[in-house]
Scaffold this motif. Structure first.
Motif, PDB file in Angstrom:
ATOM      1  N   SER A  98       2.633  -8.805  11.701  1.00  0.00           N
ATOM      2  CA  SER A  98       4.052  -8.580  11.461  1.00  0.00           C
ATOM      3  C   SER A  98       4.585  -9.480  10.347  1.00  0.00           C
ATOM      4  CB  SER A  98       4.834  -8.826  12.751  1.00  0.00           C
ATOM      5  OG  SER A  98       6.213  -8.723  12.537  1.00  0.00           O
ATOM      6  N   ILE A  99       4.377 -10.792  10.512  1.00  0.00           N
ATOM      7  CA  ILE A  99       4.851 -11.746   9.495  1.00  0.00           C
ATOM      8  C   ILE A  99       4.102 -11.546   8.183  1.00  0.00           C
ATOM      9  CG2 ILE A  99       4.964 -14.187   8.863  1.00  0.00           C
ATOM     10  CD1 ILE A  99       5.470 -14.813  11.811  1.00  0.00           C
ATOM     11  N   GLY A 100       2.793 -11.341   8.287  1.00  0.00           N
ATOM     12  CA  GLY A 100       1.997 -11.154   7.086  1.00  0.00           C
ATOM     13  C   GLY A 100       2.436  -9.964   6.270  1.00  0.00           C
ATOM     14  N   ASN A 101       2.736  -8.866   6.975  1.00  0.00           N
ATOM     15  CA  ASN A 101       3.094  -7.653   6.246  1.00  0.00           C
ATOM     16  C   ASN A 101       4.488  -7.698   5.649  1.00  0.00           C
ATOM     17  OD1 ASN A 101       1.025  -5.439   6.091  1.00  0.00           O
ATOM     18  ND2 ASN A 101       0.809  -6.021   8.226  1.00  0.00           N
ATOM     19  N   LEU A 102       5.274  -8.728   5.976  1.00  0.00           N
ATOM     20  CA  LEU A 102       6.504  -8.937   5.208  1.00  0.00           C
ATOM     21  C   LEU A 102       6.161  -9.174   3.741  1.00  0.00           C
ATOM     22  CD1 LEU A 102       8.919 -11.162   7.323  1.00  0.00           C
ATOM     23  CD2 LEU A 102       9.260  -8.810   6.574  1.00  0.00           C
ATOM     24  N   GLY A 103       4.960  -9.720   3.519  1.00  0.00           N
ATOM     25  CA  GLY A 103       4.490  -9.871   2.146  1.00  0.00           C
ATOM     26  C   GLY A 103       4.376  -8.536   1.443  1.00  0.00           C
ATOM     27  N   GLY A 104       4.145  -7.475   2.237  1.00  0.00           N
ATOM     28  CA  GLY A 104       4.107  -6.141   1.672  1.00  0.00           C
ATOM     29  C   GLY A 104       5.464  -5.672   1.189  1.00  0.00           C
TER      30      GLY A 104
END
Length: 451
Positions: free
Chosen positions: A387-393
């Motif tokens: 979830s947090i990582g894909n904010l990078g997306g």
């Protein structure tokens, strides 16, 4: 010794036959589902080759729309994973695929930036928790020492979807039926398989190991025993609930590292067709020919993923396999942008190396959370990291589009993305305590002797 069909099996052969059956049953189907997921997520990059001009979207508008998918993904990722632990992975994965298919089809009918933003946001909401559900589901059917290969088995769908989708998407752009443009048919035709697979999923998957009918009694008993004993070993070291796992230091560290990695990764992937179109103009390549070149680049990334995952399992090492891949990706990305004006072929070579590094880190990275967490705690941790990582997306594509509009060149954008990869590698190398190694070096041998 255990007998199977009158044949005496020692623990090693029993492990081999059981793992093979699990792999043949689950990996091809999950690979196919994940391929369609990635295809529906990134086909926006190819649609942009026509859609942006047809609808008058700037690079900044497109970047925001491409990235806003991940805001919806972020908001529903953890709640969705919590729901999955209650209703079962089979039902939840099926629900996810059917709803995202419907929204992906609606993407074909957008006309304004706000319709674009809304549809992409809802697509992220619909797909939220799909990936952590897949990782969590597989962790219940494999020993820890096989996690990297198992995860890589369906995660090669990420480069695989791009390898297939690049020539397919550029071909679909050439369709002109019923007064609808190619980019509209691209969204519709690539969404239909998700609808079909979502229905099949409900009947094909089993919610838990105890429910399966495609293993013999001996194989099922062995696998239940060995995975249960591994769970107990992990719980002795760190017994967390779903909520407690969300506050674990290493889970938060993995989340931060994944965030910077995804800034770089999605910044590359979402704009790669646009970048490649610009680079290919001097060679007079057609759009479809460019699609085949991009497909070949992703095939190289698939091979890299499998090689890295096998080596990671063989060496029982995760962290520095991730670091080496991310550093390689960052360096190659920056070099690619600055040699483009001198040698286009060399620039594509470095872009391919960068993709290989970005994809190669996946399987060892995602083998880390299940190595120290179990069941609901593992589901929560995987969901939070993703979830947090894909904010990078969200940030990656938006920043790339903004800098491109500001400077008129992709060089500064690619440098920014490369630095993001370096930051991610630093976090994993120096701030993460967990190694991701399989529990207690001799545990597996000991468990097999007691089976």
């Amino acid at each position: 010794m255990v007998t199977q069909g009158g044949i005496i099996l020692d623990p090693i052969n029993l492990e081999r036959s059981t793992t093979k059956k699990v792999t043949l049953r689950l990996i091809p189907f999950l690979f196919l589902c994940f391929t369609i997921s990635i295809l529906d997520r990134v086909n926006i990059g190819f649609a942009a080759l026509q859609m942006n001009e047809d609808l008058g979207f700037s690079n900044a508008v497109f970047g925001l729309g491409a990235g806003i998918f991940f805001l919806g993904y972020f908001l529903l990722e953890v709640p969705g994973s919590a729901m999955m632990t209650k209703v079962g992975a089979r039902r939840w994965i099926s629900r996810i695929m059917i709803t995202w298919a419907v929204i992906a089809i609606l993407m074909a009918f957008i006309q304004t930036p706000w319709q674009f933003y809304t549809a992409r946001f809802l697509l992220g909401v619909a797909e939220a928790s799909f990936y952590p559900c897949m990782v969590f589901y597989l962790s219940g059917f494999y020993q820890t020492k096989h996690h990297a290969k198992a995860i890589a088995g369906f995660m090669i769908a990420i480069p695989g979807a791009n390898a297939i989708g690049s020539p397919l998407s550029t071909y679909l752009l050439g369709i002109d039926w019923l007064n609808m443009a190619g980019w509209q048919w691209l969204f519709i035709l690539e969404a239909i398989p998700a609808l079909i697979l979502g229905i099949i999923c409900f009947f094909y998957l089993d919610d838990k190991l105890e429910d399966v009918k495609w293993l013999t009694n001996e194989e099922k008993k062995w696998l239940i025993d060995v995975t249960t004993k591994e769970k107990l070993e992990k719980q002795e070291a760190k017994h967390y609930t779903f909520a407690q796992a969300l506050k674990d230091r290493d889970v938060l560290t993995l989340s931060l590292g994944y965030f910077f990695w995804m800034v770089g990764y999605y910044g590359i992937v979402m704009f790669l067709p646009t970048i490649s179109e610009g680079l290919s103009k001097t060679t007079s390549l057609s759009t479809h020919a460019m699609g085949w070149i991009l497909g070949l680049m992703y095939v190289c990334a698939m091979v890299t993923m499998m090689l890295v995952s096998n080596h990671s399992d063989k060496k029982n090492e995760r962290r520095f396999h991730v670091v080496a891949c991310l550093v390689t990706s960052g360096v190659a990305l920056i070099i690619s942008s600055y040699v483009a004006s001198m040698n286009i072929v060399l620039s594509f070579v470095f872009l391919t190396i960068s993709l290989c590094g970005a994809f190669g880190a996946y399987s060892p990275f995602w083998a880390i959370p299940p190595s120290f967490l179990t069941e609901a705690a593992a589901a929560g941790a995987i969901a939070l990291i993703n979830s947090i990582g894909n904010l990078g997306g969200f940030f990656g594509p938006y920043i790339v589009g903004y800098i491109k509009d500001l400077t008129g060149s992709f060089n500064a954008s690619m440098t920014f993305l490369g630095i993001s990869m370096f930051v991610a590698s630093f976090i994993v190398a120096f701030l993460l305590k967990q190694s991701g190694r399989a529990i207690k070096k001799n545990t597996v041998d000991r468990l097999e002797k007691t089976s």
